[in-house]
Design a protein around this motif. Structure first.
Motif: not given
Ligand code: ADP
Ligand code: ZN
Length: 300
Positions: A152-159
């Motif tokens: 998840h981290g900062l937001i979520h991956p947007e690959m």
């Protein structure tokens, strides 16, 4: 008499919702699908389904949602679909609505993260510490598991919005992403294929040059992902990948873009073990939502 817990799953897509109750791929007790209409009607359909089916044994419900979504539990809009251009759906509070109506813990994540969770539990990523799931459909999304946990981290991956190298001499089409023009999604999602070739993707013949170019962009993206995350498996789903010629082309393009730099037998000799379709097929979304419900209830 006590009953073993059951889990609910909602694949909350932009086109349709699928709701199910069960404990895994071999144990689905009830399932319903309906089109995504207004938020009020769509959520009411989901609530009616869960109320009608043994709600007393339902330990939790997992939701894999189209987005963008707010996954930060500290945020006031946690559990909402946020800035989607889909008419009527911006700022829809999915988690609160379901929780208030059904009184169960609600797990919430992106559609791709949830599909990956299902594949990690029962499908193609079962043995993986690091795995990626990409969907190539109306948009391009991607999720990752690292250390067995969703990232998840900062937001979520947007690959889907990673930047790619485009050769304007080979591909003069500028891309359709409103933010980046020729990012991965802008160049390679289904609507980009339609805009570039003036033909719906599903009507392009298997030997059309569209597919070699499409595979080249996906191969470039997969080479980037292999360099960044070192996944043991990359699962690719979505309507565009239902073209049978795509997997061999994408595997070859990934090898071309890596150009022999990463030395592993799964890259050099057996890319068919590295780059695979979802083992759960069309059911990855709703089964992943059930897996998320199990995690939410503390059942796994
Ligand atoms: P969504 O992304 O909306 O959830 P899909 O994964 O089915 O749904 O993706 C829809 C996109 O996939 C559309 O742009 C459509 O043109 C494309 N598509 C659907 N079926 C095929 C097919 N058989 N071959 C190529 N493209 C397809
Ligand atoms: Zn973009």
């Amino acid at each position: 008499m006590t009953h073993a817990p059951l889990y609910g799953g909602i694949e909350a897509g932009g086109t349709k919702w699928v709701c199910a109750i069960g404990t895994g791929p071999d144990d689905i007790r009830a399932e319903v699908r309906f089109p995504t209409t207004t938020p009020a009607e769509t959520l009411a359909n989901a609530i009616a389904f869960f109320r009608a089916h043994e709600p007393e044994h339902l330990a939790a419900i997992g939701v894999g949602s189209f987005g963008p979504v707010d996954l930060n539990p500290a945020s006031p809009s946690y559990g909402s679909i946020t800035t989607t251009p889909k008419p009527g759906w911006a700022h829809t509070d999915v988690v609160r609505t379901l929780h208030q109506a059904l009184g169960r813990p609600i797990g919430f994540d992106t559609d791709v993260n949830v599909a990956l969770l299902g594949e990690r539990q029962w499908g193609a990523a079962r043995d993986c510490d690091v795995a990626v799931y990409i969907t190539v459909g109306t948009g391009i999304g991607g999720g990752a598991v690292v250390g067995g946990k969703l990232v998840h981290g900062l937001i979520h991956p947007e690959m889907g919005h990673m930047r790619l190298v485009r050769d304007p001499a080979r591909d003069p089409f500028p891309g359709i992403c409103p933010y980046h023009s020729d990012c991965l999604e802008g160049l390679a999602c289904g609507p980009a294929l339609k805009a570039r070739w003036q033909t719906p993707a599903e009507e392009l013949p298997a030997d059309h040059p569209a597919w070699e170019l499409e595979a080249d962009y996906l191969g470039q993206a997969l080479a980037n992902l292999l360099c960044i995350l070192s996944p043991e498996r990359i699962i690719i789903g979505g309507g565009v990948m239902s073209q049978p010629q795509m997997f061999p082309l994408v595997r070859a393009a990934t090898q071309r873009w890596l150009n022999g730099y990463l030395q592993h037998p799964h890259i050099l000799d057996h890319p068919d073990r590295l780059i695979v379709p979802p083992a759960l097929g069309q059911r990855a979304g709703v089964l992943g939502a059930i897996a998320l419900a199990m995690h939410t209830a503390g059942g796994v």
